[in-house]
Design a protein around this motif. Structure first.
Motif, PDB file in Angstrom:
ATOM      1  N   PRO A   1       0.822  -1.217   0.000  1.00 36.60           N
ATOM      2  CA  PRO A   1       0.000   0.000   0.000  1.00 36.60           C
ATOM      3  C   PRO A   1       0.858   1.270   0.000  1.00 36.60           C
ATOM      4  O   PRO A   1       2.069   1.221   0.254  1.00 36.60           O
ATOM      5  CB  PRO A   1      -0.787  -0.115   1.306  1.00 36.60           C
ATOM      6  CG  PRO A   1       0.066  -0.933   2.190  1.00 36.60           C
ATOM      7  CD  PRO A   1       0.803  -1.893   1.295  1.00 36.60           C
ATOM      8  N   LYS A   2       0.205   2.385  -0.257  1.00 36.56           N
ATOM      9  CA  LYS A   2       0.871   3.680  -0.191  1.00 36.56           C
ATOM     10  C   LYS A   2       1.479   3.840   1.199  1.00 36.56           C
ATOM     11  O   LYS A   2       0.849   3.491   2.198  1.00 36.56           O
ATOM     12  CB  LYS A   2      -0.149   4.789  -0.461  1.00 36.56           C
ATOM     13  CG  LYS A   2       0.426   6.164  -0.506  1.00 36.56           C
ATOM     14  CD  LYS A   2      -0.665   7.169  -0.847  1.00 36.56           C
ATOM     15  CE  LYS A   2      -0.092   8.566  -0.916  1.00 36.56           C
ATOM     16  NZ  LYS A   2      -1.122   9.542  -1.262  1.00 36.56           N
ATOM     17  N   LYS A   3       2.701   4.328   1.270  1.00 38.29           N
ATOM     18  CA  LYS A   3       3.468   4.520   2.503  1.00 38.29           C
ATOM     19  C   LYS A   3       3.849   3.199   3.178  1.00 38.29           C
ATOM     20  O   LYS A   3       4.261   3.180   4.323  1.00 38.29           O
ATOM     21  CB  LYS A   3       2.739   5.432   3.490  1.00 38.29           C
ATOM     22  CG  LYS A   3       2.510   6.830   2.954  1.00 38.29           C
ATOM     23  CD  LYS A   3       1.870   7.716   3.976  1.00 38.29           C
ATOM     24  CE  LYS A   3       1.621   9.096   3.385  1.00 38.29           C
ATOM     25  NZ  LYS A   3       0.985   9.992   4.334  1.00 38.29           N
ATOM     26  N   GLY A   4       3.712   2.084   2.463  1.00 33.77           N
ATOM     27  CA  GLY A   4       4.114   0.781   2.997  1.00 33.77           C
ATOM     28  C   GLY A   4       5.629   0.640   2.994  1.00 33.77           C
ATOM     29  O   GLY A   4       6.324   1.233   2.166  1.00 33.77           O
ATOM     30  N   ILE A   5       6.137  -0.147   3.920  1.00 37.01           N
ATOM     31  CA  ILE A   5       7.578  -0.394   4.036  1.00 37.01           C
ATOM     32  C   ILE A   5       7.801  -1.896   4.087  1.00 37.01           C
ATOM     33  O   ILE A   5       7.100  -2.613   4.799  1.00 37.01           O
ATOM     34  CB  ILE A   5       8.153   0.282   5.299  1.00 37.01           C
ATOM     35  CG1 ILE A   5       7.993   1.798   5.200  1.00 37.01           C
ATOM     36  CG2 ILE A   5       9.614  -0.087   5.492  1.00 37.01           C
ATOM     37  CD1 ILE A   5       8.378   2.531   6.462  1.00 37.01           C
ATOM     38  N   LEU A   6       8.796  -2.363   3.329  1.00 38.07           N
ATOM     39  CA  LEU A   6       9.137  -3.777   3.302  1.00 38.07           C
ATOM     40  C   LEU A   6      10.650  -3.910   3.246  1.00 38.07           C
ATOM     41  O   LEU A   6      11.315  -3.162   2.533  1.00 38.07           O
ATOM     42  CB  LEU A   6       8.502  -4.460   2.080  1.00 38.07           C
ATOM     43  CG  LEU A   6       8.861  -5.906   1.820  1.00 38.07           C
ATOM     44  CD1 LEU A   6       8.399  -6.801   2.975  1.00 38.07           C
ATOM     45  CD2 LEU A   6       8.254  -6.377   0.510  1.00 38.07           C
ATOM     46  N   LYS A   7      11.175  -4.850   4.014  1.00 40.51           N
ATOM     47  CA  LYS A   7      12.610  -5.107   4.021  1.00 40.51           C
ATOM     48  C   LYS A   7      12.832  -6.572   3.696  1.00 40.51           C
ATOM     49  O   LYS A   7      12.219  -7.448   4.306  1.00 40.51           O
ATOM     50  CB  LYS A   7      13.176  -4.766   5.400  1.00 40.51           C
ATOM     51  CG  LYS A   7      14.664  -4.729   5.478  1.00 40.51           C
ATOM     52  CD  LYS A   7      15.062  -4.309   6.887  1.00 40.51           C
ATOM     53  CE  LYS A   7      16.342  -3.547   6.863  1.00 40.51           C
ATOM     54  NZ  LYS A   7      16.752  -3.151   8.204  1.00 40.51           N
ATOM     55  N   LEU A   8      13.690  -6.858   2.714  1.00 44.24           N
ATOM     56  CA  LEU A   8      14.071  -8.215   2.369  1.00 44.24           C
ATOM     57  C   LEU A   8      15.465  -8.458   2.935  1.00 44.24           C
ATOM     58  O   LEU A   8      16.414  -7.777   2.530  1.00 44.24           O
ATOM     59  CB  LEU A   8      14.075  -8.407   0.850  1.00 44.24           C
ATOM     60  CG  LEU A   8      12.735  -8.279   0.168  1.00 44.24           C
ATOM     61  CD1 LEU A   8      12.674  -7.003  -0.642  1.00 44.24           C
ATOM     62  CD2 LEU A   8      12.504  -9.465  -0.711  1.00 44.24           C
ATOM     63  N   GLU A   9      15.592  -9.400   3.857  1.00 41.84           N
ATOM     64  CA  GLU A   9      16.866  -9.657   4.537  1.00 41.84           C
ATOM     65  C   GLU A   9      17.424 -11.020   4.160  1.00 41.84           C
ATOM     66  O   GLU A   9      16.706 -12.015   4.181  1.00 41.84           O
ATOM     67  CB  GLU A   9      16.686  -9.615   6.051  1.00 41.84           C
ATOM     68  CG  GLU A   9      16.359  -8.266   6.603  1.00 41.84           C
ATOM     69  CD  GLU A   9      16.246  -8.269   8.117  1.00 41.84           C
ATOM     70  OE1 GLU A   9      16.139  -9.357   8.720  1.00 41.84           O
ATOM     71  OE2 GLU A   9      16.249  -7.172   8.688  1.00 41.84           O
ATOM     72  N   ASN A  10      18.707 -11.038   3.858  1.00 40.34           N
ATOM     73  CA  ASN A  10      19.421 -12.290   3.644  1.00 40.34           C
ATOM     74  C   ASN A  10      20.161 -12.604   4.941  1.00 40.34           C
ATOM     75  O   ASN A  10      21.197 -12.017   5.229  1.00 40.34           O
ATOM     76  CB  ASN A  10      20.402 -12.164   2.482  1.00 40.34           C
ATOM     77  CG  ASN A  10      21.218 -13.429   2.266  1.00 40.34           C
ATOM     78  OD1 ASN A  10      20.935 -14.467   2.857  1.00 40.34           O
ATOM     79  ND2 ASN A  10      22.210 -13.332   1.419  1.00 40.34           N
ATOM     80  N   ARG A  11      19.632 -13.518   5.726  1.00 42.59           N
ATOM     81  CA  ARG A  11      20.225 -13.853   7.020  1.00 42.59           C
ATOM     82  C   ARG A  11      21.212 -15.014   6.928  1.00 42.59           C
ATOM     83  O   ARG A  11      21.766 -15.425   7.937  1.00 42.59           O
ATOM     84  CB  ARG A  11      19.121 -14.182   8.016  1.00 42.59           C
ATOM     85  CG  ARG A  11      18.238 -12.971   8.293  1.00 42.59           C
ATOM     86  CD  ARG A  11      17.122 -13.292   9.242  1.00 42.59           C
ATOM     87  NE  ARG A  11      16.320 -12.097   9.507  1.00 42.59           N
ATOM     88  CZ  ARG A  11      15.146 -12.108  10.097  1.00 42.59           C
ATOM     89  NH1 ARG A  11      14.616 -13.251  10.513  1.00 42.59           N
ATOM     90  NH2 ARG A  11      14.493 -10.980  10.289  1.00 42.59           N
ATOM     91  N   SER A  12      21.427 -15.531   5.738  1.00 43.41           N
ATOM     92  CA  SER A  12      22.347 -16.659   5.572  1.00 43.41           C
ATOM     93  C   SER A  12      23.770 -16.158   5.342  1.00 43.41           C
ATOM     94  O   SER A  12      24.022 -14.958   5.230  1.00 43.41           O
ATOM     95  CB  SER A  12      21.909 -17.532   4.395  1.00 43.41           C
ATOM     96  OG  SER A  12      22.199 -16.885   3.176  1.00 43.41           O
ATOM     97  N   SER A  13      24.686 -17.094   5.239  1.00 43.11           N
ATOM     98  CA  SER A  13      26.090 -16.732   5.006  1.00 43.11           C
ATOM     99  C   SER A  13      26.462 -16.855   3.528  1.00 43.11           C
ATOM    100  O   SER A  13      27.639 -16.809   3.175  1.00 43.11           O
ATOM    101  CB  SER A  13      27.003 -17.604   5.867  1.00 43.11           C
ATOM    102  OG  SER A  13      26.754 -18.962   5.591  1.00 43.11           O
ATOM    103  N   TYR A  14      25.441 -16.990   2.656  1.00 46.91           N
ATOM    104  CA  TYR A  14      25.661 -17.091   1.219  1.00 46.91           C
ATOM    105  C   TYR A  14      24.878 -15.989   0.509  1.00 46.91           C
ATOM    106  O   TYR A  14      23.801 -15.600   0.960  1.00 46.91           O
ATOM    107  CB  TYR A  14      25.179 -18.448   0.689  1.00 46.91           C
ATOM    108  CG  TYR A  14      25.878 -19.622   1.335  1.00 46.91           C
ATOM    109  CD1 TYR A  14      27.149 -19.996   0.928  1.00 46.91           C
ATOM    110  CD2 TYR A  14      25.260 -20.333   2.364  1.00 46.91           C
ATOM    111  CE1 TYR A  14      27.791 -21.064   1.526  1.00 46.91           C
ATOM    112  CE2 TYR A  14      25.896 -21.401   2.963  1.00 46.91           C
ATOM    113  CZ  TYR A  14      27.159 -21.765   2.542  1.00 46.91           C
ATOM    114  OH  TYR A  14      27.800 -22.813   3.143  1.00 46.91           O
TER     115      TYR A  14
END
Length: 115
Positions: free
Chosen positions: A80-93
């Motif tokens: 949605p408008k003003k939405g925030i999303l973070k994609l995190e790579n928590r692995s070691s690769y």
């Protein structure tokens, strides 16, 4: 007569500006223990992420959505408008994704306009 043509041209130009769609496809690699932040969404945007790697990608948001994208799977969400999303790579690769979004306005990814 000339004023009427000029005014008609302005109305036509204005109506075309709001119908313009931003449609972006990018392949992105997320380094180990790094993330991609999607914020400053000025209009609703449909986001499609295809995880090309075997590793999971964590999704961090206050919105009601899944917590992760499994390896070799896809995720689609209407941000949605003003939405925030973070994609995190928590692995070691490193993790590679196909990132696609479309909206009437561009979005910010890691504080840069994504077009």
């Amino acid at each position: 007569m000339n004023k009427t043509i000029f005014f008609s041209g302005l109305v036509l130009m204005y109506s075309c500006i709001h119908n313009h769609r931003v449609d972006v496809w990018k392949t992105i690699t997320i380094a180990p223990r790094e993330s991609i932040s999607i914020d400053h969404v000025k209009a609703p945007a449909t986001i499609e992420v295809k995880n090309l790697s075997e590793e999971k990608i964590a999704l961090v948001s206050s919105l009601n959505m899944p917590n992760e994208i499994s390896g070799k799977s896809e995720f689609t969400y209407r941000l949605p408008k003003k939405g925030i999303l973070k994609l995190e790579n928590r692995s070691s690769y490193p993790v590679s994704i196909d990132f696609h979004y479309y909206s009437s306005r561009s979005i910010m990814v890691n504080n840069k306009e994504f077009r």
